[in-house]
Write a protein that holds these residues in place. Structure first.
Motif, PDB file in Angstrom:
ATOM      1  N   ASN A 192      24.018 -14.738  -5.875  1.00 27.28           N
ATOM      2  CA  ASN A 192      24.080 -14.631  -7.339  1.00 27.28           C
ATOM      3  C   ASN A 192      24.473 -13.211  -7.706  1.00 27.28           C
ATOM      4  N   TYR A 214      19.670 -11.285 -10.648  1.00 23.43           N
ATOM      5  CA  TYR A 214      18.446 -12.052 -10.413  1.00 23.43           C
ATOM      6  C   TYR A 214      17.397 -11.691 -11.460  1.00 23.43           C
ATOM      7  N   PRO A 215      16.658 -12.679 -11.970  1.00 23.99           N
ATOM      8  CA  PRO A 215      15.575 -12.370 -12.915  1.00 23.99           C
ATOM      9  C   PRO A 215      14.551 -11.434 -12.267  1.00 23.99           C
ATOM     10  N   HIS A 240      13.138 -17.585  -3.801  1.00 25.30           N
ATOM     11  CA  HIS A 240      13.733 -18.502  -4.776  1.00 25.30           C
ATOM     12  C   HIS A 240      14.668 -17.783  -5.747  1.00 25.30           C
ATOM     13  N   TYR A 277      14.326 -14.338  -7.135  1.00 23.91           N
ATOM     14  CA  TYR A 277      13.770 -13.373  -8.082  1.00 23.91           C
ATOM     15  C   TYR A 277      13.668 -12.000  -7.426  1.00 23.91           C
ATOM     16  N   ASP A 297      18.677  -8.947 -13.729  1.00 21.16           N
ATOM     17  CA  ASP A 297      18.927  -9.618 -14.999  1.00 21.16           C
ATOM     18  C   ASP A 297      17.832  -9.201 -15.983  1.00 21.16           C
ATOM     19  N   HIS A 336      16.046 -11.490 -18.589  1.00 20.63           N
ATOM     20  CA  HIS A 336      15.065 -12.477 -18.133  1.00 20.63           C
ATOM     21  C   HIS A 336      14.023 -11.769 -17.276  1.00 20.63           C
ATOM     22  N   ASP A 386      10.473 -20.394 -13.373  1.00 19.48           N
ATOM     23  CA  ASP A 386      11.720 -21.171 -13.355  1.00 19.48           C
ATOM     24  C   ASP A 386      12.008 -21.748 -14.742  1.00 19.48           C
ATOM     25  N   LEU A 396      12.436 -18.403 -17.292  1.00 19.47           N
ATOM     26  CA  LEU A 396      13.424 -17.365 -16.984  1.00 19.47           C
ATOM     27  C   LEU A 396      14.724 -17.933 -16.438  1.00 19.47           C
ATOM     28  N   LYS A 397      14.670 -19.190 -15.957  1.00 21.88           N
ATOM     29  CA  LYS A 397      15.878 -19.804 -15.399  1.00 21.88           C
ATOM     30  C   LYS A 397      16.274 -21.097 -16.100  1.00 21.88           C
ATOM     31  N   ASN A 398      15.463 -21.521 -17.067  1.00 23.75           N
ATOM     32  CA  ASN A 398      15.721 -22.780 -17.775  1.00 23.75           C
ATOM     33  C   ASN A 398      15.835 -23.946 -16.796  1.00 23.75           C
TER      34      ASN A 398
END
Length: 503
Positions: free
Chosen positions: A208, A211-212, A237, A239, A312, A315, A469, A472-474
């Motif tokens: 990615n 990352y949050p 996962h 983060y 990120d 988030h 999740d 912060l990740k919808n």
């Protein structure tokens, strides 16, 4: 129990049986003793010494020496009487049993394996807040600034070599850990050999672009290492997790130059009024926001790091245990933080504040909720019960008033769509990796509840991940919105607070 520990224990038990009760030739008996000695050497070289195995080491060395003596002795030793054989073998079996029991009491455990698909990297930052005086240091030096150790966990590229140690500060940290649970330090020397699931200074994953970020906070007199499994699981996962050691409120904080600070935030360092917790917690909130400031600089590249452009900052979440959970709630008033969780932490700085309008979740211990439930049901303690609890009616009245004021915040969180849950069978310390150090002893001493330690860590990991999740990740959200048959221990009690009459 490690591989060669198990082999050594089984091989030594077999040697006792062969030596005293087998009808094999003397050369076979000698060979069994020598094999045990060889396994002992491999164990010490590859796994390292552990004090619970000292009785086992003694038996191995005794048998090896005796085997050599008997094999080369001419004429051979006289045959023992059956009663002597039974007595000696029983004593050795008892010693062997004691060693095995000690290995169970003080196990060589593995941290729970992260459930995500990504490898995990870690690095540690030494941060200095030059805008703040250190108010907890014993010397009260006005020129001393607030210093923090912050450990980062993050998604990593393919890794190699050995993972970083679970406790990287060595003997100083282990001594402090032992003192925090009332044990001599040598009883926990095996912690030196426990690996984490993270790799030091690994390259950040490229899967990615960003990352949050989640900021993690330990409890009072605890340590960031006690939340390692939570940080590693989130990082696996996708983060970036920043776990703060809140200096002078930890079991031990070791700085790069070797300086070590311990829990030193006694009330008289601030004052002796009821505002102590507010002032202490307020410093922790400042630690969180200062850390977030520094991570923003790292993301911009004004502070060099591998995290440039990788965080990120739209988030950002925060969570923690005990006072760290309360500090997470307090820090969540900052607009940069989008969501947060409190793991069994009583709030501070809440009396004159209104709630915020953002996702938040309270996860309580069974022990903690039962205390609140008593107040909710107006089942107050009698004077005799208060005496047994070593508190006064006046102090208890203040505590009840404080709880009722706190309940308004729980109420507000629920009305904004947040949740309040508790986990059956847990006590306060079931929200830390500390419960893995000696599961049987911590349970017998009442430090942890009846729930299995690995199970409680699994539950917290699942719900923390699902919460962040969702917010912060919808994504996710299937656990934090209501009861789940796979986690029957988690009881949703939001309605208890949403309908609570505060009069």
């Amino acid at each position: 129990m490690r591989l060669f520990e198990m082999i050594l224990l089984l091989c030594t038990a077999s040697s006792i049986i062969i030596y005293f009760f087998g009808k094999t030739r003397l050369s076979i008996k000698a060979l069994s003793g020598w094999v045990s000695l060889a396994i002992l050497a491999v164990h010490l070289l590859t796994e390292g010494y552990r004090w619970p195995l000292l009785p086992l080491y003694f038996i191995v060395l005794l048998f090896s020496a005796l085997s050599l003596y008997q094999y080369y002795k001419k004429p051979p030793l006289k045959k023992r009487r059956p009663v002597h054989t039974a007595l000696i073998s029983s004593i050795l079996a008892a010693v062997l049993f004691i060693s095995g029991g000690l290995m169970v009491l003080f196990p060589f455990f593995q941290l729970p394996e992260p459930t995500g698909q990504l490898s995990v990297g870690t690095q540690t930052l030494h941060l200095i807040d030059k805008s703040r005086q250190e108010i907890f240091a014993a010397d009260r030096n006005p020129n001393r600034k607030r210093e923090l150790m912050v450990q980062l966990w993050y998604p990593a590229e393919a890794v190699s070599g050995d993972p970083a140690p679970f406790i990287s500060s060595g003997s100083k940290m282990i001594k402090a850990v032992a003192q925090s649970i009332g044990m001599p330090a040598f009883l926990l020397n095996h912690l030196n050999y426990i690996p984490s699931n993270s790799y030091k200074d690994a390259a950040i994953a490229k899967i990615n672009s960003t990352y949050p970020l989640v900021i993690l906070n330990h409890g009072f007199s605890s340590s960031r290492v006690y939340q390692t499994s939570y940080a590693e699981n989130l990082a696996s996962h996708g983060y970036i997790v920043a776990s703060i050691d809140h200096t002078y409120s930890t079991a031990a904080t070791v700085f790069p130059d070797g300086r070590t600070t311990y829990t030193d935030t006694s009330q008289d360092m601030l004052d002796t009024s009821d505002t102590y917790r507010d002032k202490l917690g307020g410093e922790w909130t400042k630690d969180i926001l200062f850390t977030l400031d520094q991570l923003e600089k790292m993301n911009k590249g004004t502070v060099p790091s591998i995290f440039k452009g990788k965080i990120d900052l739209n988030h950002v979440g925060v969570f923690g245990h005990s006072l760290g959970g309360a500090a997470s709630y307090d820090a969540a008033y900052d607009p940069r933080i989008k969501a947060g969780m409190d793991l069994d932490g009583s709030l501070f700085n809440y009396r004159n504040k209104h709630g915020f309008n953002k996702p938040f979740m309270f996860m309580m211990s069974d022990q903690g909720f039962n205390m609140y439930k008593r107040v909710i049901d107006k089942q107050y303690f009698s004077d005799q019960e208060l005496k047994e609890l070593d508190t006064t009616p006046e102090q208890y009245k203040r505590d009840v008033d404080n709880m009722k004021a706190m309940f308004k915040h729980y109420q507000h969180v629920v009305r904004q769509g947040g949740e309040v849950v508790y986990v059956q069978g847990t006590k306060h310390n079931n929200f830390m990796d500390q419960q893995l150090f000696s599961p049987l002893i911590t349970r017998l001493l009442g430090i942890t509840g009846s729930i299995d330690g690995e199970r409680s860590i699994e539950i917290v990991n699942r719900y923390v991940l699902d919460f962040f999740d969702k917010h912060l990740k919808n994504a996710g959200g299937y656990l934090v919105t209501g009861p789940n048959p796979n986690y029957r221990e988690v009881k949703f009690i939001s309605s208890t607070f949403s309908k609570l009459n505060q009069t």
